[in-house]
Design a protein around this motif. Structure first.
Motif, short mmCIF file in Angstrom:
data_model
loop_
_atom_site.label_atom_id
_atom_site.label_comp_id
_atom_site.label_asym_id
_atom_site.label_seq_id
_atom_site.Cartn_x
_atom_site.Cartn_y
_atom_site.Cartn_z
N ASP A 151 -2.02 12.28 -2.91
CA ASP A 151 -2.86 11.78 -1.82
C ASP A 151 -2.24 12.01 -0.45
O ASP A 151 -2.84 11.63 0.57
CB ASP A 151 -3.14 10.28 -2.01
N GLN A 152 -1.05 12.62 -0.39
CA GLN A 152 -0.40 12.81 0.90
C GLN A 152 -1.25 13.59 1.91
O GLN A 152 -1.29 13.22 3.07
CB GLN A 152 0.98 13.46 0.73
N LEU B 180 -4.63 5.43 0.54
CA LEU B 180 -3.70 4.39 0.13
C LEU B 180 -4.07 3.82 -1.23
O LEU B 180 -5.24 3.72 -1.58
CB LEU B 180 -3.68 3.26 1.17
N THR B 181 -3.05 3.46 -1.98
CA THR B 181 -3.21 2.81 -3.27
C THR B 181 -2.46 1.49 -3.20
O THR B 181 -1.29 1.46 -2.83
CB THR B 181 -2.62 3.69 -4.40
N ASP C 21 0.87 -1.17 0.00
CA ASP C 21 0.00 0.00 0.00
C ASP C 21 0.91 1.22 0.00
O ASP C 21 1.80 1.34 0.85
CB ASP C 21 -0.90 0.03 1.24
N ILE C 22 0.68 2.13 -0.97
CA ILE C 22 1.49 3.35 -1.05
C ILE C 22 0.58 4.57 -0.95
O ILE C 22 -0.63 4.48 -1.16
CB ILE C 22 2.31 3.42 -2.36
N GLY D 76 4.88 6.24 -5.39
CA GLY D 76 4.52 6.73 -4.06
C GLY D 76 5.38 6.08 -3.00
O GLY D 76 6.25 5.27 -3.31
N ARG D 77 5.13 6.47 -1.76
CA ARG D 77 5.90 5.94 -0.64
C ARG D 77 5.13 4.80 0.03
O ARG D 77 3.93 4.91 0.29
CB ARG D 77 6.20 7.05 0.36
#
Length: 73
Positions: free
Chosen positions: A25-26, A31-32, A19-20, A60-61
């Motif tokens: 989205d921050q 989550l993606t 999940d990033i 993403g992170r």
């Protein structure tokens, strides 16, 4: 035991489901879920999560490493 929150580079490998949080989205923390294609962070750990590229091309992170078969949240 490995740290499963996505801050340790050694815990993340291509092909894993994670999940990033995407850059846009921050603020919301949405989550993606996707499968890791590339690891983009070079340092062994990062306080905000290791940056990855998913097979879908999204970047993403990592916020969570998912066990195979875990349903999306």
């Amino acid at each position: 035991m490995m740290n499963a929150n996505g801050q340790q580079r050694a815990a993340i490998r291509p092909g894993m489901t994670v999940d990033i949080v995407l850059k846009q989205d921050q603020p919301t923390g949405k989550l993606t879920r996707g499968i890791v294609k590339d690891l983009l962070t070079k340092s062994p750990n990062h306080p905000h999560g290791i940056k990855v590229r998913l097979q879908s091309g999204q970047v993403g992170r990592v916020k969570a490493i998912c066990e195979p078969g875990t349903p999306a949240q």
